[in-house]
Design an enzyme around this catalytic site. Sequence first.
Site, PDB file in Angstrom:
ATOM      1  N   ASN A   1     -10.320  -2.714   2.601  1.00 30.40           N
ATOM      2  CA  ASN A   1     -10.021  -2.714   1.165  1.00 30.40           C
ATOM      3  C   ASN A   1     -11.296  -2.446   0.375  1.00 30.40           C
ATOM      4  OD1 ASN A   1      -7.272  -3.257   1.284  1.00 30.40           O
ATOM      5  ND2 ASN A   1      -7.507  -5.460   1.080  1.00 30.40           N
TER       6      ASN A   1
ATOM      7  N   HIS B   1       0.841  -1.221   0.000  1.00 30.22           N
ATOM      8  CA  HIS B   1       0.000   0.000   0.000  1.00 30.22           C
ATOM      9  C   HIS B   1       0.868   1.260   0.000  1.00 30.22           C
ATOM     10  CE1 HIS B   1      -3.908  -2.035   0.840  1.00 30.22           C
ATOM     11  NE2 HIS B   1      -3.132  -2.918   1.424  1.00 30.22           N
TER      12      HIS B   1
HETATM   13 FE1  HDE Z   1      -2.466  -4.770   5.515  1.00 27.75          FE
HETATM   14  N1  HDE Z   1      -0.652  -3.995   5.957  1.00 27.75           N
HETATM   15  N2  HDE Z   1      -1.837  -6.590   6.090  1.00 27.75           N
HETATM   16  N3  HDE Z   1      -4.222  -5.628   4.911  1.00 27.75           N
HETATM   17  N4  HDE Z   1      -3.105  -3.007   4.885  1.00 27.75           N
HETATM   18  C1  HDE Z   1      -0.266  -2.719   5.765  1.00 27.75           C
HETATM   19  O1  HDE Z   1       0.902  -1.412   7.335  1.00 27.75           O
HETATM   20  C2  HDE Z   1      -0.741  -6.834   6.834  1.00 27.75           C
HETATM   21  C3  HDE Z   1      -4.580  -6.929   5.003  1.00 27.75           C
HETATM   22  C4  HDE Z   1      -4.360  -2.681   4.475  1.00 27.75           C
HETATM   23  O2  HDE Z   1      -3.180   3.552   3.994  1.00 27.75           O
HETATM   24  C5  HDE Z   1       1.064  -2.419   6.364  1.00 27.75           C
HETATM   25  O3  HDE Z   1       1.275   0.774   7.621  1.00 27.75           O
HETATM   26  C6  HDE Z   1      -0.690  -8.218   7.216  1.00 27.75           C
HETATM   27  C7  HDE Z   1      -5.982  -7.101   4.793  1.00 27.75           C
HETATM   28  C8  HDE Z   1      -4.411  -1.297   4.087  1.00 27.75           C
HETATM   29  O4  HDE Z   1      -1.505   3.357   5.385  1.00 27.75           O
HETATM   30  C9  HDE Z   1       1.452  -3.739   7.050  1.00 27.75           C
HETATM   31  C10 HDE Z   1      -1.795  -8.805   6.659  1.00 27.75           C
HETATM   32  C11 HDE Z   1      -6.465  -5.844   4.559  1.00 27.75           C
HETATM   33  C12 HDE Z   1      -3.140  -0.797   4.300  1.00 27.75           C
HETATM   34  C13 HDE Z   1       0.274  -4.628   6.708  1.00 27.75           C
HETATM   35  C14 HDE Z   1      -2.509  -7.780   5.958  1.00 27.75           C
HETATM   36  C15 HDE Z   1      -5.352  -4.935   4.631  1.00 27.75           C
HETATM   37  C16 HDE Z   1      -2.344  -1.890   4.795  1.00 27.75           C
HETATM   38  C17 HDE Z   1       2.067  -1.829   5.415  1.00 27.75           C
HETATM   39  C18 HDE Z   1      -2.231 -10.249   6.724  1.00 27.75           C
HETATM   40  C19 HDE Z   1      -7.904  -5.443   4.238  1.00 27.75           C
HETATM   41  C20 HDE Z   1      -2.642   0.604   4.016  1.00 27.75           C
HETATM   42  C21 HDE Z   1       2.219  -0.377   5.801  1.00 27.75           C
HETATM   43  C22 HDE Z   1      -2.193 -10.830   7.991  1.00 27.75           C
HETATM   44  C23 HDE Z   1      -8.812  -5.703   5.308  1.00 27.75           C
HETATM   45  C24 HDE Z   1      -2.935   1.517   5.160  1.00 27.75           C
HETATM   46  C25 HDE Z   1       1.430  -0.229   6.994  1.00 27.75           C
HETATM   47  C26 HDE Z   1      -2.507   2.925   4.825  1.00 27.75           C
HETATM   48  C27 HDE Z   1      -0.996  -1.766   5.158  1.00 27.75           C
HETATM   49  C28 HDE Z   1       0.212  -5.883   7.138  1.00 27.75           C
HETATM   50  C29 HDE Z   1      -3.692  -8.044   5.218  1.00 27.75           C
HETATM   51  C30 HDE Z   1      -5.520  -3.528   4.416  1.00 27.75           C
HETATM   52  C31 HDE Z   1       2.769  -4.331   6.661  1.00 27.75           C
HETATM   53  C32 HDE Z   1       0.406  -8.847   8.043  1.00 27.75           C
HETATM   54  C33 HDE Z   1      -6.776  -8.412   4.857  1.00 27.75           C
HETATM   55  C34 HDE Z   1      -5.623  -0.538   3.559  1.00 27.75           C
HETATM   56  O5  HDE Z   1       1.529  -3.600   8.429  1.00 27.75           O
END
Ligand code: HDE
Length: 794
Positions: free
Chosen positions: A245, A172
Amino acid sequence: MAKSTPPGQAAQAAATGFNSTDSGPANDPAGGKKEGEGVAKAAAVGKMAAAMPHNPNKQAEHGRDKALTPPEGASVQPPSRDATGSTLAEKNHTEKYGKPAAPGVNAAGGSLERVRADPEGQPLTTNQGVRVSDNQNSLKAGLRGAALLKDFVLREKITHFDHERIPERVVHARGSGAHGYFECYEPLSSLTQASLFAEAGKITPVFVRFSTVAGERGSKDTARDVRGFAVKFYTDEGNWDLVGNNMPVFFIQDAMKFPDLVHAVKPEPHHAMPQAASAHDTYWDFVSLMPESTHMLMWQMSDRAIPRSFRMMQGFGVHTFRFVNAQGESTFVKFHWNPKLGTHSLVWDEAVKISGADPDYNRRDLWEAIESGAYPEWELCVQAFTEEQAEAFSFDVLDATKIVPEELVPLQPVGRMVLNRNPDNFFAETEQVAFCAAHVVPGIDFTNDPLLAGRIHSYVDTQITRLGGPNFHELPINAPLAPVQNNQRDGMHRQAIHRGRSSYEPNSLGGGCPHQAGTQGFVSFPEPIHADEVRGKPEKFAEHYNQAALFYNSQTEAEQRHIAAAFRFELSKVTVPAVRRRVVSMLRNASEELAAEVAQGLGMELPEAMPRALAKTPKPEVEVSPALSLTARQGDAGIQSRQVAVLVADGVDGAAVWDATHALQEQGAVVRLVGPHIGAVTPREGPAIDADASLENHPGVLFDGVIVPGGPDAAKRLAADPKAREFLTDQFLHSKTIWASRDAEALLRQAGITAQDEELPGIFVTAKGGSKALQNFVSALGHHRHFERERPAA
Ligand code: HDE
């Protein structure tokens, strides 16, 4: 042996003994005025500590019942403000160090106003506030001499510049943000005690960031990808981040697989290609070995992955969460954001061309809409259901690859969100904002979704690298409006200047504060656990295809065609045929029709269907859900903020240009006068028209509709211009609304629009303008696209 003083007969001690920071007299001082402030403070501290002769909460820390109703921490009223202060000298103040902290205040949080900076009328200074006399030249030993090391102005400037960048988000990375507010419709207290849902009309400020997932920070907006939809609610009981999302399901079921998924989709490690694209070997290799991704792949290959605008996409919390009411009762809940403008998308060829014409397409759209007062709006809806209901479903609600169909649990609207302010500064706000799936408030809690569990850990952890330490919560955009008080201390870039000397709890030297909040605080829902400690998946997680089929079967014909085309395109970019075969074999389990179409498009034999993980497929409750089609939500805003090009060239019918322009603008459309070049165009009659865009800088892909007004000379000029032809060709192929004067017939033909095509929906060729013709154009434009016109690929 030390001699103890009998009670009531305190020995005299020198007043200076009480001022020492290292040892002191055996008894508290009396604290009379003439002994001085230090002694008075020591007396007050002694009195305050004595008021807490023991920790009264110890007995309440044991047993299940006590765990459910934690006591409020012990605290005492300090006898004076000095008793809890770090220093007696806090009473002295200047403009810089200010007055002592007001009781209970942590000024590092709160409104953004306190950190906004504006240079109006100000001279340039260094970071130390020293005025800079010359910002053009470094300090040299003579005009042609060597630069001097003592030039602290130059060194500060360059050093700061050298460190301007921070690591981008690991996923993202590319995103756009805006401020706004959430308004609650009705009290939701039967379901949740969350304060933002407590009263009708209650307003909670929000910051929202939309993003693509795979691309790097500078990548194009229109990649085929999932979009992040992250909302930070600054509630009066702390920050709640709904980090969702624009698709309601995910690729994987367990956090353990997330790094694998991301490594697979990111550019391949040996040559760092391709950028912002899933159309490559490693991605399809991974997902085809993970059949639970089939449902998400349907969404990702659908038009949802190329939204027309952030303002025109849905948002989803994805996981099942819990609402918890004041009685401690829990209900499962899914969150949905529905856009007021309806759900609309691009077509793939258009998305590809836009990525060249305007890589900032979605970012620009959001920014311009807010600047022009067309504030984007969404309705927040919930699906609330009980644990018993969930148990009866054919799928597991803890499995993030599954939706709860709206036919099974209807959507309940609970409030609306309006985005009405752009950030002042992209870096300070949009880049530094740190969302976290673990940020919940009383009334909202987690479920055991194993994907969510990993997220609860990941987000804070990642900010420590990205934002350089554990104090990112103090960055103005992240700081809650609710007061922050705890005993966490120090770390890089600490902003808060904590008053007092106790940074532990329980304490008596800080009057017991900050004390635990007891049942006024966040109490985790006491979900009973009777289980073995295992690594594994529940049986229901093994069903991978029912909802992939549900999604595909719920799409319109055009949407299904686009899904097949997307699979064909993506898989054609795969270089290893075995990987392609694996994907198609997986698709057979979701839709034979789709698999056959994709196989044919790739010139390959249909492979055997992939063996299923589950021998007997459960019968799904819902087999078609019209709500899953983008066409289910057309929106109620007419043509508001639709981009319309009016093509102008010398000799154009000026009156027709202005009639259309004014009428469309009145209804909220954005009209651009597109000429062969920007600047003056001479109409057939009337004053010159100032074209504000050109065929070169604003190609057809950037508009939702086009008008070619009359004027035979203008039409002739446009017909002779290859860019005008391409403009019309793209508008036609991308199923957009076209209104052309009969004068422009030659241009239409050159653009591939035949006389028969003029009968098709969304195409209007008229001898003259007039309100009827305009009305037809407007209603067709409001319809967005006319996919009935699409010609199946040869
Ligand atoms: Fe994320 N995800 N994600 N994700 N995600 C990040 O956090 C992670 C997942 C989502 O505008 C990171 O600050 C893991 C689902 C958005 O700043 C990180 C898993 C959904 C954003 C991270 C998921 C999301 C992130 C990278 C699986 C929808 C952007 C930078 C266990 C429900 C937020 C940060 C923004 C960002 C980890 C799966 C949505 C690495 C470990 C499912 C919208 O922490």
